[in-house]
Scaffold this motif. Structure first.
Motif, mmCIF file in Angstrom:
data_model
loop_
_atom_site.group_PDB
_atom_site.id
_atom_site.type_symbol
_atom_site.label_atom_id
_atom_site.label_comp_id
_atom_site.label_asym_id
_atom_site.label_seq_id
_atom_site.Cartn_x
_atom_site.Cartn_y
_atom_site.Cartn_z
ATOM 1 N N TYR A 258 -9.925 6.597 -2.152
ATOM 2 C CA TYR A 258 -11.205 6.072 -2.627
ATOM 3 C C TYR A 258 -12.134 5.691 -1.485
ATOM 4 N N ASN A 259 -11.613 5.572 -0.289
ATOM 5 C CA ASN A 259 -12.526 5.368 0.841
ATOM 6 C C ASN A 259 -12.240 6.432 1.888
ATOM 7 N N PHE B 64 -14.334 0.515 -4.920
ATOM 8 C CA PHE B 64 -12.971 0.801 -5.342
ATOM 9 C C PHE B 64 -12.915 1.544 -6.683
ATOM 10 N N LYS C 53 0.834 -1.208 0.000
ATOM 11 C CA LYS C 53 0.000 0.000 0.000
ATOM 12 C C LYS C 53 0.869 1.258 0.000
#
Ligand code: SF4
Lengths: 313, 160
Positions: free
Chosen positions: A90-91, A252, A7
């Motif tokens: 995205y979150n 996503f 990540k």
């Protein structure tokens, strides 16, 4: 462990932000060219520039401090890339989330500006010296309105954490439109932070050669350029998360698309402003920031406090 | 591996020539033509050309005019400030051979008496089309030269 390394390094970490930064530079230059009725550079231009600069000879001025001269570009790159890790993509949860991370991001985004100043200072060249003084002067004028403008939406949400601000505005429909004044202020201040026309006073080519970067050659200049591009992306992502807090819970793929669209919108605004205006003088810039931007940002804070008090009754 | 990296580097050098413009005693007509070549009309950014303010960032030095004795030291200094690999383009008849100023007591005759030159663009003044043509020819010859170097340096020919 491995998942978080992936990540950090690949998505939504360094590799993603690297590609995004080059794409942002391309979009900016292409839009600028099209608005001047030119064709503009091909899509690989930022990448070609980056590779070319990396492969060039490295010259360090005799009087410059060798260690600091070499370290500063890397510090700038690391700081802006680190800032991106704290911004939600995205979150609503960013990669590393803690209470009050909006404030932290703003402070991390200040570090590159300070490295530009130090870079000019340690180059021991007259032009870089003038450039670095201008960087500092400019920073003191845009930083205050930027801070106030970005923190204003958080007042209504009673929190300066990305996830909580997004959750608050997400449950309130189109309430985020109320922050439009501070959005305008923040976009103008970001223009100053990124040293783009009309606030490109620190690197005004026609006056002081290339400002703080006058003495930087090859790879080190490539890192500085990269840092500026990542700074564009990070600042755009910050504005997107704070002022356009929607589309974060859609999964996503849709989330990524909406995120990219938001960043593109902000880059379009920056490019249009860059095309329309000419460079202004330092004193005009300082006066504009303190006379107009700061009161406007204060006005937004006042509005938000009044709404909050009214809602509490 | 090293070869493909070298190819990538050569490609990037071809695709992003950053220029700096220096007047070495021209009558100013050639300078105006150089500046005209950089305007949106000719749109040199299509080829990745950008005008830079400092020799530290530039790859190509565009010189116009015969070198006056006063400016010779500055020209050499600017040339030395540019990082390798660097190219020099002499723009205009004066820069190539001295032109109308040839034989003056205070002039050298041409840039190549002071620093090495890679391309000559004649014309009084050299038109923007000629300047663009000259720079692209310079890049092409650079590309061919590098390709030859790559081929001769290894036993196997360059494959993609
Ligand atoms: S070549 Fe002609 S136009 Fe160019 S500098 Fe010389 S005299 Fe002037």
């Amino acid at each position: 462990m491995i998942l978080s390394l992936i990540k950090i390094l690949i998505f939504p970490g360094f590799l993603f932000v690297f590609v995004l930064a080059l794409a942002a530079e391309y979009a900016d230059r292409k839009l600028y060219a099209r608005m001047q009725t030119r064709i503009g550079p091909p899509w690989f231009q930022p990448f070609a520039d980056f590779v070319k600069l990396l492969s060039k000879e490295l010259i360090i001025p005799e009087l410059a401090d060798r260690t600091i001269f070499r370290i500063l570009p890397l510090v700038a790159c690391a700081a802006v890339a680190a800032a991106f890790l704290f911004i939600p993509v995205y979150n609503p949860e960013s990669l590393f989330s803690f209470k009050g991370n909006i404030v932290a991001v703003i402070y991390i985004l200040t570090i590159p500006t300070l490295t530009y100043f130090l870079a000019g200072w340690y180059s021991r060249s007259l032009y870089s010296l003038i450039g670095s003084m201008r960087v500092l002067t400019q920073m003191f004028s845009y930083e205050v309105p930027l801070l106030m403008a970005v923190l204003a939406p958080g007042i209504l949400a009673s929190s300066w954490t990305f996830s909580e601000v997004i959750a608050f505005y997400g449950s309130k429909g189109s309430l985020f439109c109320i922050n439009v004044i501070s959005f305008v202020v923040a976009v103008i201040a970001v223009q100053g932070k990124l040293e783009k026309v009309p606030f490109d006073i620190p690197e005004a080519e026609t006056e002081i050669v290339a400002g703080t970067f006058t003495e930087y050659t090859g790879p080190l200049y490539a890192y500085f350029k990269l840092a500026m591009n990542i700074q564009t992306v990070s600042a755009a992502a910050l504005l997107a998360a704070v002022f356009m807090p929607f589309g974060y819970n859609l999964g996503f793929i849709l989330g990524i698309i909406i995120f990219l669209l938001k960043i593109f919108l902000i880059i379009v605004i920056l490019a249009v402003v860059r095309t329309i205006f000419a460079r202004i003088r330092m004193d005009q810039m300082v006066m504009f920031c303190w006379k107009y931007l700061t009161p406007l940002a204060l006005l937004q804070i006042l509005i938000n406090i009044i709404i909050k008090a009214a809602a509490a009754q | 591996m090293i070869k493909s990296v070298q190819k990538l580097i050569n490609w990037s050098r071809l695709k992003s020539p950053w220029v700096i413009h220096f007047n070495t005693g021209a009558c100013n007509a050639c300078d105006i033509e150089i500046v005209a070549a950089l305007t949106p009309v000719y749109d040199l950014e299509r080829f990745g050309v950008q005008l830079k303010g400092t020799p530290r960032h530039a790859d190509v030095l565009l010189c116009s005019g015969p070198v006056t004795r006063l400016i010779k030291d500055r020209l050499v200094r600017i040339y030395e400030q540019m990082p390798e690999p660097k190219f020099v383009v002499a723009v205009g008849t004066c820069a190539c051979s001295g032109g109308v100023f040839d034989g003056c007591y205070n002039m050298l005759s041409g840039i190549d008496e002071a620093i090495p030159v890679n391309a000559y663009i004649p014309g009084c003044p050299a038109s923007p089309d000629a300047i663009i043509d000259g720079v692209t020819k310079l890049l092409k010859s650079f590309e061919e030269g590098e390709a030859k170097k790559l081929e001769s340096s290894g036993e196997s020919a360059v494959r993609s």
